[in-house]
Motif scaffolding. Structure first.
Motif, PDB file in Angstrom:
ATOM      1  N   TYR A   1      -1.971  -0.368   2.406  1.00 11.35           N
ATOM      2  CA  TYR A   1      -2.878  -0.224   3.545  1.00 11.35           C
ATOM      3  C   TYR A   1      -4.295  -0.146   3.025  1.00 11.35           C
ATOM      4  N   ASP A   2      -5.165  -1.001   3.545  1.00  8.97           N
ATOM      5  CA  ASP A   2      -6.583  -0.973   3.215  1.00  8.97           C
ATOM      6  C   ASP A   2      -7.321  -0.244   4.326  1.00  8.97           C
ATOM      7  N   PRO A   3      -8.130   0.763   4.002  1.00 10.91           N
ATOM      8  CA  PRO A   3      -8.838   1.528   5.038  1.00 10.91           C
ATOM      9  C   PRO A   3      -9.552   0.615   6.030  1.00 10.91           C
ATOM     10  N   GLY A   4      -9.347   0.907   7.312  1.00 14.67           N
ATOM     11  CA  GLY A   4      -9.942   0.108   8.369  1.00 14.67           C
ATOM     12  C   GLY A   4      -9.090  -1.051   8.835  1.00 14.67           C
ATOM     13  N   ALA A   5      -8.008  -1.353   8.114  1.00 22.02           N
ATOM     14  CA  ALA A   5      -7.137  -2.460   8.508  1.00 22.02           C
ATOM     15  C   ALA A   5      -6.343  -2.088   9.759  1.00 22.02           C
ATOM     16  N   THR A   6      -5.819  -3.092  10.437  1.00 21.62           N
ATOM     17  CA  THR A   6      -5.011  -2.863  11.633  1.00 21.62           C
ATOM     18  C   THR A   6      -3.526  -3.105  11.378  1.00 21.62           C
ATOM     19  N   THR A   7      -3.155  -3.281  10.113  1.00 21.24           N
ATOM     20  CA  THR A   7      -1.745  -3.440   9.766  1.00 21.24           C
ATOM     21  C   THR A   7      -1.432  -2.605   8.532  1.00 21.24           C
ATOM     22  N   VAL A   8      -0.159  -2.247   8.399  1.00 21.60           N
ATOM     23  CA  VAL A   8       0.391  -1.690   7.168  1.00 21.60           C
ATOM     24  C   VAL A   8       1.312  -2.776   6.613  1.00 21.60           C
ATOM     25  N   ASP A   9       1.153  -3.105   5.348  1.00 18.41           N
ATOM     26  CA  ASP A   9       1.817  -4.281   4.798  1.00 18.41           C
ATOM     27  C   ASP A   9       2.870  -3.900   3.765  1.00 18.41           C
ATOM     28  N   VAL A  10       3.934  -4.698   3.728  1.00 16.38           N
ATOM     29  CA  VAL A  10       4.929  -4.637   2.661  1.00 16.38           C
ATOM     30  C   VAL A  10       5.169  -6.067   2.194  1.00 16.38           C
ATOM     31  N   SER A  11       5.833  -6.201   1.079  1.00 12.34           N
ATOM     32  CA  SER A  11       6.071  -7.551   0.555  1.00 12.34           C
ATOM     33  C   SER A  11       7.505  -7.684   0.089  1.00 12.34           C
ATOM     34  N   THR A  12       7.932  -8.923  -0.058  1.00 12.13           N
ATOM     35  CA  THR A  12       9.225  -9.222  -0.646  1.00 12.13           C
ATOM     36  C   THR A  12       9.077 -10.495  -1.462  1.00 12.13           C
ATOM     37  N   GLY A  13       9.997 -10.714  -2.388  1.00 11.55           N
ATOM     38  CA  GLY A  13       9.871 -11.832  -3.300  1.00 11.55           C
ATOM     39  C   GLY A  13      10.109 -13.179  -2.619  1.00 11.55           C
ATOM     40  N   LEU A  14       9.364 -14.172  -3.061  1.00 10.53           N
ATOM     41  CA  LEU A  14       9.590 -15.544  -2.603  1.00 10.53           C
ATOM     42  C   LEU A  14      11.013 -15.989  -2.910  1.00 10.53           C
ATOM     43  N   THR A  15      11.581 -15.498  -3.999  1.00  7.59           N
ATOM     44  CA  THR A  15      12.919 -15.920  -4.397  1.00  7.59           C
ATOM     45  C   THR A  15      14.028 -15.126  -3.718  1.00  7.59           C
ATOM     46  N   TYR A  16      13.672 -14.059  -3.005  1.00  2.80           N
ATOM     47  CA  TYR A  16      14.667 -13.308  -2.215  1.00  2.80           C
ATOM     48  C   TYR A  16      14.024 -12.930  -0.881  1.00  2.80           C
ATOM     49  N   PRO A  17      13.875 -13.914   0.025  1.00 11.11           N
ATOM     50  CA  PRO A  17      13.052 -13.748   1.224  1.00 11.11           C
ATOM     51  C   PRO A  17      13.759 -13.162   2.432  1.00 11.11           C
ATOM     52  N   ALA A  18      14.966 -12.607   2.283  1.00 15.25           N
ATOM     53  CA  ALA A  18      15.747 -12.198   3.459  1.00 15.25           C
ATOM     54  C   ALA A  18      15.015 -11.180   4.316  1.00 15.25           C
ATOM     55  N   LYS A  19      14.310 -10.226   3.697  1.00 13.76           N
ATOM     56  CA  LYS A  19      13.607  -9.211   4.495  1.00 13.76           C
ATOM     57  C   LYS A  19      12.571  -9.858   5.406  1.00 13.76           C
ATOM     58  N   ALA A  20      11.859 -10.850   4.864  1.00 11.79           N
ATOM     59  CA  ALA A  20      10.848 -11.539   5.667  1.00 11.79           C
ATOM     60  C   ALA A  20      11.493 -12.426   6.723  1.00 11.79           C
ATOM     61  N   GLU A  21      12.570 -13.093   6.395  1.00 10.50           N
ATOM     62  CA  GLU A  21      13.198 -13.993   7.360  1.00 10.50           C
ATOM     63  C   GLU A  21      13.797 -13.216   8.530  1.00 10.50           C
ATOM     64  N   ARG A  22      14.316 -12.024   8.248  1.00 13.05           N
ATOM     65  CA  ARG A  22      14.792 -11.198   9.364  1.00 13.05           C
ATOM     66  C   ARG A  22      13.640 -10.866  10.300  1.00 13.05           C
ATOM     67  N   ALA A  23      12.486 -10.517   9.722  1.00 15.79           N
ATOM     68  CA  ALA A  23      11.332 -10.155  10.549  1.00 15.79           C
ATOM     69  C   ALA A  23      10.771 -11.355  11.286  1.00 15.79           C
ATOM     70  N   ARG A  24      10.881 -12.543  10.708  1.00 14.10           N
ATOM     71  CA  ARG A  24      10.386 -13.726  11.401  1.00 14.10           C
ATOM     72  C   ARG A  24      11.262 -14.038  12.617  1.00 14.10           C
ATOM     73  N   ARG A  25      12.571 -13.845  12.479  1.00 14.65           N
ATOM     74  CA  ARG A  25      13.470 -14.072  13.615  1.00 14.65           C
ATOM     75  C   ARG A  25      13.302 -13.015  14.688  1.00 14.65           C
ATOM     76  N   ASP A  26      13.159 -11.753  14.264  1.00 10.45           N
ATOM     77  CA  ASP A  26      13.026 -10.638  15.201  1.00 10.45           C
ATOM     78  C   ASP A  26      11.951  -9.714  14.655  1.00 10.45           C
ATOM     79  N   PRO A  27      10.733  -9.768  15.215  1.00 10.18           N
ATOM     80  CA  PRO A  27       9.622  -9.008  14.625  1.00 10.18           C
ATOM     81  C   PRO A  27       9.665  -7.507  14.865  1.00 10.18           C
TER      82      PRO A  27
END
Length: 333
Positions: A46-72
């Protein structure tokens, strides 16, 4: 439940901001295609003043992101302040909408390298930079930006008390995710254990788990438990008042890491939750694959080499699905 008014999304409760900035791990919960919750510990940014809290996942294991893309619909639980340097912290639950960013893999990777070196420099201390550059399978990243819609927090972590609540203005929403990549995603790279029981015995050494179910509106609801008991077919967990009626498909997530983050132990199980005497009974169907990172430098290097052999072939495939070159690992200026 006490509600805190909020005239704008940028004015989140002051009590939660230190955790957003300094927490080493939070529990990130998303929903599978069939609607089951899955929760893993991730590092929040989280960067002060931002409007999001961010997490990341690996390009080579994208399941966490793909779940969020299907259902945010996702959730973040800040329930373990280990390594943050903070004391008397609240437990914080964020319900929000996810935006997946993978339209610029090189920018994603540059951002991840910079953020890790700022927040967790010890993870690369002592490694020659040429070795870091060779770990493209790990540093290549997808970002998940979470726009909070509701924040609950329990001052001083008193989970038996009523939480305070902040709600975003009614017109707050999240931007759409980047377009989904073309073609089929690769199969899982790590196989789950055939028998969940040995992992359950190890998990009991990792402290109280996080129980995730779906709330009445269908959102993932991760809850830090107040105690756990191992039983023949799973676990009985004790929750605060918010989780006493937890029921349905469930994920139980154990994790632990040292004060100085040099590794992490994880164990996660999926099954069915039902209210029971003394808490919530989670009947385990199976364990999820183990993504623990050992703390010893030699053991960690051996794990990275083993994982790299499996994941490096997926790197070019995942970049090609997005019509982009494989990102390179660059030292920040």
């Amino acid at each position: 439940m006490n509600t805190v008014s909020a005239p704008s999304v940028s004015r989140w409760p002051a009590e939660v901001l230190p955790l957003f900035e300094r927490a080493i791990t939070c529990e990130y919960a998303s929903l599978t295609r069939s609607g089951a919750p899955i929760t893993w510990p991730l590092t929040p940014y989280y960067d002060p003043g931002a409007t999001t809290v961010d997490v990341s996942t690996g390009l080579t294991y994208p399941a966490k992101a793909e779940r969020a893309r299907r259902d945010p619909r996702v959730a973040l639980l800040f329930s373990d302040p280990t390594g943050s340097g903070l004391s008397d912290t609240p437990v914080v639950l964020v319900r929000g909408l996810a935006t997946v960013r993978d339209a610029d893999l090189q920018a994603n990777t540059d951002l991840y390298v910079r953020r890790v070196l700022e927040k967790l420099p010890q993870t690369v201390t002592g490694q020659p930079w040429f070795l870091v550059r060779r770990q493209q399978w790990y540093w290549g990243r997808l970002w998940i930006e979470i726009t909070p819609l509701k924040i609950l927090w329990w001052p001083a972590g008193q989970l038996d008390a009523e939480p305070l609540r902040w709600d975003a203005p009614a017109d707050v929403t999240a931007p759409p995710s980047d377009p989904a990549p073309e073609g089929a995603a690769p199969p899982p790279w790590a196989a789950p254990p055939a028998d969940w029981r040995p992992g359950a015995d190890r998990a009991m050494r990792l402290g109280h788990p996080v129980l995730t179910v779906r709330d009445a509106e269908g959102w993932p609801l991760p809850l830090r438990s107040l105690g756990v008991e191992r039983v023949d077919d799973g676990f009985v967990v004790r929750t605060g008042a918010l989780g006493t009626a937890a029921a349905g498909r469930a994920c139980l997530t154990f994790h632990d890491h040292p004060e100085v983050f040099t590794g992490q132990e994880n164990a996660a199980f999926v099954g069915t939750a039902t209210p029971a005497a003394g808490g919530v009974h989670v009947r385990v169907d199976r364990a999820l694959a183990d993504f623990s990172l050992p703390t010893g430098r030699f053991s960690q290097l051996r794990r990275f080499v083993s994982s790299g052999r499996k994941l490096t072939p997926r790197l070019a495939h995942e970049a090609a699905r997005r019509h982009q070159p494989v990102p390179v690992v660059r030292r920040p200026e």
